[in-house]
Design a protein around this motif. Structure first.
Motif, short mmCIF file in Angstrom:
data_model
loop_
_atom_site.label_atom_id
_atom_site.label_comp_id
_atom_site.label_asym_id
_atom_site.label_seq_id
_atom_site.Cartn_x
_atom_site.Cartn_y
_atom_site.Cartn_z
N LEU A 231 -7.02 -9.74 43.56
CA LEU A 231 -5.86 -10.63 43.44
C LEU A 231 -6.27 -12.01 42.93
N ILE A 232 -7.41 -12.50 43.40
CA ILE A 232 -7.89 -13.82 42.95
C ILE A 232 -8.28 -13.77 41.48
N LEU A 233 -9.04 -12.74 41.09
CA LEU A 233 -9.46 -12.62 39.69
C LEU A 233 -8.26 -12.42 38.77
N SER A 234 -7.31 -11.61 39.20
CA SER A 234 -6.14 -11.35 38.38
C SER A 234 -5.30 -12.61 38.20
N PHE A 235 -5.18 -13.39 39.26
CA PHE A 235 -4.47 -14.66 39.16
C PHE A 235 -5.20 -15.60 38.20
N ALA A 236 -6.52 -15.62 38.29
CA ALA A 236 -7.32 -16.49 37.41
C ALA A 236 -7.12 -16.12 35.94
N VAL A 237 -7.12 -14.81 35.64
CA VAL A 237 -6.90 -14.36 34.27
C VAL A 237 -5.51 -14.76 33.80
N ARG A 238 -4.51 -14.55 34.66
CA ARG A 238 -3.13 -14.90 34.29
C ARG A 238 -3.02 -16.40 34.02
N PHE B 53 -2.07 -18.16 30.52
CA PHE B 53 -0.94 -19.09 30.52
C PHE B 53 -1.32 -20.41 29.86
N ILE B 54 -2.47 -20.96 30.26
CA ILE B 54 -2.93 -22.23 29.68
C ILE B 54 -3.18 -22.05 28.18
N TRP B 55 -3.76 -20.92 27.82
CA TRP B 55 -4.06 -20.61 26.42
C TRP B 55 -2.79 -20.59 25.57
N SER B 56 -1.71 -20.05 26.14
CA SER B 56 -0.46 -19.88 25.39
C SER B 56 0.63 -20.83 25.89
N PHE B 57 0.22 -21.96 26.42
CA PHE B 57 1.16 -22.88 27.06
C PHE B 57 2.30 -23.28 26.14
N ARG C 226 8.75 -13.61 25.18
CA ARG C 226 7.80 -12.50 25.21
C ARG C 226 6.52 -12.85 25.95
N TYR C 227 6.07 -14.10 25.83
CA TYR C 227 4.83 -14.50 26.50
C TYR C 227 4.97 -14.43 28.02
N ASN C 228 6.11 -14.84 28.54
CA ASN C 228 6.33 -14.70 29.99
C ASN C 228 6.31 -13.24 30.40
N ASN C 229 6.89 -12.37 29.58
CA ASN C 229 6.87 -10.94 29.87
C ASN C 229 5.45 -10.40 29.92
#
Length: 658
Positions: free
Chosen positions: A21-28, A32-36, A208-211
């Motif tokens: 859960l921690i790693l998955s949140f970190a990737v998300r 998100f920051i990448w595609s802000f 689409r990015y949020n999806n």
């Protein structure tokens, strides 16, 4: 409550779940920051994006946790901490961590290329490991990435041991009934996600990015693996079969065309282009399908990059279709559109499906006119099933064979690109200059046989890792897409310059078109501008320069070529002669493996695999889509294009009729 959910025997499993859960949140968060700048950052939507993602993370990790939970439930208490228990636990925990860490790193590189979570492309990459592994090795510092994964693994293992998770698991005295609660909870979550949750349920946003951010990569991967081929009638809006054929027949029929069996649900028809004045001609045809050449790179289509001087010159001096759109986002989808002249079918391209041989392709039209037909590819055409598709539909093959053999049932001539013909090669195959030199050699041979030839040439240089021979263009090799585009343009210029010295040049039509754009990613479910590609038809003696602004599709290119050559032929094609189109005929079919769209004027109808549809106004200036009230007639027309294509494929309606 926490101790009931995860009693001491489940300590390691609890750690495993938390780490995921921690790693998955970190990737998300990284994505998100990448595609802000592209993401909808309104507070409620952003919170919902991460909450939905968290729920999918729980569902995903439950699939991994269930086998170990069942093991913990059933393993006898008296053997807790035994050698068998320790070996099984250490192995399972380590394997799970490695899978998580690898997938998270892979997700980041996949996002860089496609701006999406894992999808059917990632599934295909498992099949064609040779090209993919080489591509990764040439594109990224693999030793560094492996070292980072290994270090991260060891750090997590150390933290796990430090927190006493192993000790608590092995020293536990948890009885059977206490172990039943967490096992049942995990089992219920898995059951819910198996029976009631689909990957597309995460797509609750207009952006689409949020999806994509709300998805979990591993879950998306297995969803794509399961749904690589979608039944149109099961997943998409449909109408009465007879009505669908009636609508489509009205849309595809032009003057001079007659349906062979007008009362049947088929579109087979005769096309008449010749008359007493317009006599058929038989020039050679060299069709160059350029890898990932977005329209945005050409100055003649609005770019200011100045990296395509040769293509821009050809656009000025040839027949230039400046408002043409690709049907899809992958090479095989472009090949399907070009050779079959058909609307894209959901899921896999027909190029990669079973029952894809003996079809009425453009190759069959050339065969009837006495042409030699050859498919050229700089890599091994085993990749993406290209050799099976082209060979099984009557093309000879010229490729860089690396040991993969054609199916014994396919009778075709296969010629290898030999080592002494290669000056530069990367993961995807030889450089564009090398494949063009091979085309010249083979064209010379066919010319000596006094036969016209049709060559379908697939390039590879404009693909990651974007490497090509040094010193050919200003932008250094391997530095990015713009350099690869510049080299692509250079190689085309060199090829045509060399071809001018050939005795067959004056009687050869050169056609240049992209297979798809460099990227289909955008904030909309179908990003219209990212389907816009160039198409140029060039021959100084036979083709008068003209810029054609009609809205059209890849599927229309070869019906237009056949019209230019005044050919009469039997057609099963959805495409129309662009030069004969009326304003009401103009349209483009665009899609990905799940979304299917029809673009007319500035309106876009999109069908989705949840039996739904959305209708948009497209703003060409900023490429935005604004939802508008539904148009039933527009919807029925959209459905007819896709429903009939699916029907014909599944009922052998695309096969050659003897």
């Amino acid at each position: 409550m926490w101790r009931k959910l995860f009693p001491s025997r489940f300590s390691l499993l609890k750690t495993f779940v938390l780490i995921f859960l921690i790693l998955s949140f970190a990737v998300r968060l990284i994505l998100f920051i990448w595609s802000f700048s592209e993401t909808d950052t309104s507070v409620l939507n952003l919170l919902f994006t991460f909450l939905l993602g968290f729920l999918f993370d729980i569902g995903t990790v439950s699939f991994f946790a269930l086998p170990y939970a069942i093991y913990l439930l059933l393993f006898p208490k008296r053997f807790y901490g035994s050698i068998i228990d320790r070996v099984f636990t250490f192995f399972g925990y380590s394997l799970g961590l490695i899978i998580f860490l690898f997938s998270f790193f892979a997700e980041i590189t996949f996002w860089e290329e496609f701006k999406r979570r894992f999808n059917f492309i990632a599934v295909d990459y498992l099949i064609y490991t040779n090209e993919v592994v080489q591509n990764i090795n040439e594109s990224y510092p693999i030793p560094l990435l492996v070292s980072i994964i290994l270090i991260a693994f060891l750090i997590i293992l150390f933290i796990t041991k430090k927190r006493g998770a192993f000790k608590d698991t092995f020293k536990s005295t948890t009885p059977f009934k206490d172990k039943l609660v967490p096992t049942l909870i995990i089992g219920c979550i898995v059951t819910i996600f198996t029976l009631f949750v689909q990957n597309q349920d995460s797509e609750q946003f207009n952006n689409r990015y949020n999806n994509e951010l709300s998805k979990t990569g591993i879950y998306s991967f297995f969803a794509a693996f399961r749904n690589n081929e979608l039944s149109y009638l099961k997943f998409y809006k449909s109408i009465d079969e007879d009505k669908a054929f009636s609508i489509l027949k009205n849309k595809i029929k032009s003057d001079g065309e007659h349906f062979i069996h007008p009362d049947k649900n088929e579109i087979l028809r005769t096309v008449v282009n010749s008359d007493s004045i317009k006599k058929p001609i038989k020039p050679n045809i060299i069709f160059i399908c350029v890898e990932s050449l977005s329209g945005k790179y050409l100055n003649s289509l609005g770019s200011t990059l100045n990296i395509t001087p040769h293509l821009d010159s050809l656009a000025q001096n040839g027949l230039f279709f400046n408002n043409l759109f690709a049907t899809g986002t992958r090479t095989v989808r472009g090949m399907e559109a070009i050779t079959l002249s058909i609307s894209p079918t959901p899921g896999r391209s027909i190029v990669k499906r079973k029952n894809n041989q003996g079809l009425l392709t453009i190759g069959e039209v050339f065969k009837k006119e006495g042409y030699n037909k050859t498919f050229f590819y700089g890599g091994d055409g085993y990749f993406d099933n290209m050799n099976t598709y082209f060979g099984g539909n009557g093309f000879d093959i010229v490729d860089r064979g690396r040991g993969f053999l054609l199916d014994a049932s396919i009778t075709t001539k296969r010629t290898n690109i030999e080592d002494n013909e290669v000056t530069f090669e990367n993961a995807w195959g030889v450089c564009d200059e090398d494949i063009y030199n091979k085309v010249l050699k083979e064209a010379d041979k066919t010319y000596q046989e006094d036969k016209p030839f049709f060559d379908f040439v697939m390039t590879t240089s404009n693909h990651r890792p974007y490497t090509y021979p040094e010193g050919k263009v200003e932008i250094p090799s391997g530095t990015g897409r713009e350099g690869a585009v510049q080299y692509t343009d250079y190689a085309i210029g060199e090829f045509l310059e060399n071809a001018k010295s050939k005795p067959w040049f004056d009687n050869t039509i050169f056609i240049i078109m992209a297979d798809h754009c460099a990227s289909s990613a955008g904030r909309w479910e179908l990003d219209v501008q990212n389907y816009h590609i160039p198409a140029i038809v060039y021959n100084p003696k036979l083709i008068a320069p003209q810029s054609v602004n009609k809205l059209c599709s890849q599927i229309d290119l070869f019906p237009t070529i056949f019209g230019l050559m005044n050919w009469d032929y039997t057609s099963n094609f959805f495409g129309k002669d662009i030069l004969k189109m009326n304003a009401s005929d103009e349209r483009a079919l665009i899609g990905n493996y799940r979304k299917l769209g029809l673009l007319k004027d500035d309106k876009l109808m999109v069908l989705n695999e949840q039996n739904g549809s959305d209708f948009y106004q497209w703003n060409k200036d900023d490429n935005s889509l604004k939802e508008i009230p539904n148009d039933v007639n527009f919807l029925d027309e959209t459905i007819s294009y896709y429903q009939v294509a699916d029907y014909l494929y599944r009922n052998n309606g695309l096969k050659i009729k003897e």
